[in-house]
Enzyme design. Structure first.
Site, mmCIF file in Angstrom:
data_model
loop_
_atom_site.group_PDB
_atom_site.id
_atom_site.type_symbol
_atom_site.label_atom_id
_atom_site.label_comp_id
_atom_site.label_asym_id
_atom_site.label_seq_id
_atom_site.Cartn_x
_atom_site.Cartn_y
_atom_site.Cartn_z
ATOM 1 N N LYS A 184 30.229 29.286 73.939
ATOM 2 C CA LYS A 184 29.046 29.726 74.690
ATOM 3 C C LYS A 184 29.387 29.996 76.164
ATOM 4 C CE LYS A 184 25.929 28.691 71.286
ATOM 5 N NZ LYS A 184 26.820 28.387 70.166
HETATM 6 C C1 LIG Z 1 26.853 28.717 68.779
HETATM 7 C C2 LIG Z 1 28.080 28.368 68.002
HETATM 8 C C3 LIG Z 1 28.446 29.068 66.828
HETATM 9 C C4 LIG Z 1 27.588 30.171 66.229
HETATM 10 O O1 LIG Z 1 27.600 31.346 66.980
HETATM 11 P P1 LIG Z 1 26.477 32.475 66.767
HETATM 12 O O2 LIG Z 1 26.702 33.479 67.825
HETATM 13 O O3 LIG Z 1 25.158 31.754 66.916
HETATM 14 O O4 LIG Z 1 26.652 33.020 65.389
HETATM 15 C C5 LIG Z 1 29.626 28.708 66.195
HETATM 16 N N1 LIG Z 1 30.401 27.702 66.668
HETATM 17 C C6 LIG Z 1 30.075 27.009 67.785
HETATM 18 C C7 LIG Z 1 30.959 25.896 68.232
HETATM 19 C C8 LIG Z 1 28.919 27.316 68.492
HETATM 20 O O5 LIG Z 1 28.592 26.602 69.604
#
Ligand SMILES: *Cc1c(COP(=O)(O)O)cnc(C)c1O
Length: 499
Positions: A113
């Site tokens: 993120k």
């Molecule tokens: C948010 C997240 C995901 C999923 O990503 P999306 O863009 O919502 O599909 C996968 N792995 C981790 C560690 C995340 O924080």
């Protein structure tokens, strides 16, 4: 470049407007009216640049209402030396011949993120200057863990912004709670609520749309905006690293310019894999996008059958950031694959809201089949993969990445498709120490003390603990408030000093 809404293609806004507003008025998501395409030479030139240079080039294709100075300021600030612990920002490392890992977790919160949430505050404040005449931006976040911390870290001490995060008191891991409650910064606040994530999310939406609260903010020259993955400002930074990994494979001599690669993405809200779809449409030679899910396999079923059905059991897994049954960003894919058909998207979304499901038509289904593969695995398979690839390749991965690796090797076995493949790695293994420890063979795993678990994992594997996680141990807890759902509005007004 203009943006329109997935549910009303007569909407036409600039990038700055799309980013400031977050979501279109009638509930649709903003999408680019046309997806820009690039030449082989463009990719060749990109490969000569560092991450900041690559990001500027890609963003300039989408944020055409930002000046060059503005883009320099935004991108240069977000990915400046020292913000990410890897000098490449998002390094591509080799797992074995033909299989690489794109590590997206070297930012300040150790989850992918950060790739977007380090940049979003710059994009949002720059956009607000153009469209919202100097209003103070108030970001409300409901989080099940990773997004809250990444938003706090991204927006901390950013001028003219406040960020307030609500999390379910019993719904996040001990480490995630500590990460949030020790957050520094003068413009941040964190509050636990009695209830689960859905309660937090529903209440935040209510506050966000409350006329009384909005009026109170307006009186004080403030406005709400959103930092979740439906904001275009979160999606566009993610396109960059799919170009970047292709450039890195070129520079490593793993592929020749024009060679196709496959991309595997551990998926929840469909934001990360959608960014890979945009990169593919723009001209990155990508054969298949492989969508990996955990036991919550709604997307696997959708990709295989064209039938999306959220009415199913919800599983709490060891890859919690993918525990999701409504993948919001899929709406954008439906819009593009249906030939910009807003009525079709509206129908699907109404079906989802009213009946919990929808089925796409044959033309859309065939396009999906041509681009995507889907697969899923359960917690036991996830742990087995962590142990296995640690043993075979001396590589330690987190639970989310391990879901993707499992799905990839299943795909390879089924299809014998030997196209060079990149697996997106979305979190540091130290964010999910209990499950990773079990997977590498530790017998005693006790969830209570996050630091002891990290040290244990470090002692067994020798993999260094990321500095931002190690540093939390010495930080004081700043936020320990727990409120009922009904008290959340007061928390917001209090924090802003406009009670
Ligand atoms: C948010 C997240 C995901 C999923 O990503 P999306 O863009 O919502 O599909 C996968 N792995 C981790 C560690 C995340 O924080």
């Amino acid at each position: 470049m203009y943006y329109t809404s997935t549910r009303d293609s007569s909407v036409k806004v600039t990038a700055a407007q799309a980013i400031t507003n977050g979501i279109s008025e009638e509930g649709g998501l903003f999408v680019p009216c046309e997806i820009p395409s690039v030449s082989r030479d463009f990719i060749k030139e990109l490969a000569q640049l560092d991450y900041i240079g690559r990001a500027k080039k890609i963003l300039s294709l989408y944020l055409t209402d930002f000046s060059e100075e503005e883009l320099d300021y935004c991108v240069g600030g977000a990915y400046a030396a020292g913000k990410f612990t890897a000098k490449e920002v998002a390094p591509t490392v080799t797992l074995e011949s033909g299989v690489s890992i794109l590590e997206l977790w070297h930012g300040p919160t150790c989850a992918f993120k950060d790739m977007a949430l380090q940049l979003l505050p710059y994009l949002l404040t720059t956009s607000a200057k153009k469209t919202a005449d100097g209003k103070q931006i108030v970001i409300l976040v409901a989080t099940s863990g990773d997004t809250g911390k990444a938003a706090l870290e991204g927006f901390k001490d950013v001028e003219n912004t406040n960020v307030l995060v609500f999390y379910p008191n019993d719904g996040v891991s001990a480490m995630q709670k500590l990460q949030m409650c020790t957050q520094e910064g003068a413009n941040v606040a964190v509050c636990a609520i009695k209830g689960n994530f859905d309660d937090a999310q529903t209440s935040v939406k209510e506050i966000f749309t409350s006329d009384a609260v909005k009026a109170k903010l307006a009186e004080n020259n403030m406005m709400f905006s959103s930092a979740n993955s439906i904001n275009w400002g979160r999606l566009v930074p993610q396109i960059v690293y799919y170009f970047s990994t292709y450039c890195d494979l070129l520079n490593q001599g793993k592929i020749e310019l024009g060679d196709k690669i496959n991309i595997v993405v551990p998926t929840g809200n469909f934001g990360n894999i959608l960014a890979a779809y945009y990169a593919r449409e723009m001209g990155v030679p990508i054969k298949k996008l492989i969508c990996a899910s955990n036991a919550n396999n709604v997307l696997t079923e959708f990709i295989e059958s064209g039938f999306y059905n959220k009415d199913r059991d919800f599983y709490t897994t060891i890859s919690p950031s993918m525990d999701i049954l409504v993948s919001s960003n899929l709406e954008r894919l439906l819009y593009h694959l249906s030939g910009d058909n807003d009525a079709f998207v509206k129908d699907c979304m109404e079906g989802l809201f009213e009946d919990g499901n929808y089925t796409v038509n044959k033309a859309v289904y065939e396009k999906i089949r041509g681009i995507f593969e889907g697969g899923f695995c359960d917690d036991d398979a996830t742990k087995a993969t962590i142990g296995d690839i640690y043993k075979r390749f001396d590589y330690l991965c987190d639970t989310h990445t391990a879901v993707a690796v499992t799905v990839y090797y299943n795909y390879l076995q089924k299809t014998a498709d030997s196209t060079p493949t990149v697996v997106a790695s979305t979190a540091s293994p130290y964010k999910f120490s209990p499950a990773v420890l079990e997977a590498v063979g530790s017998k005693e795993v006790n969830d209570a003390d996050g630091f002891a678990l990290m040290q244990q994992l470090n002692a067994i594997t020798g993999v260094p603990i990321p500095a931002p996680l190690a540093a939390i141990q010495n930080k004081p807890v700043r936020f320990d408030k727990v409120v009922e759902r009904s008290g959340m509005t007061d928390v917001v007004l209090d924090m802003l000093g406009i009670q």
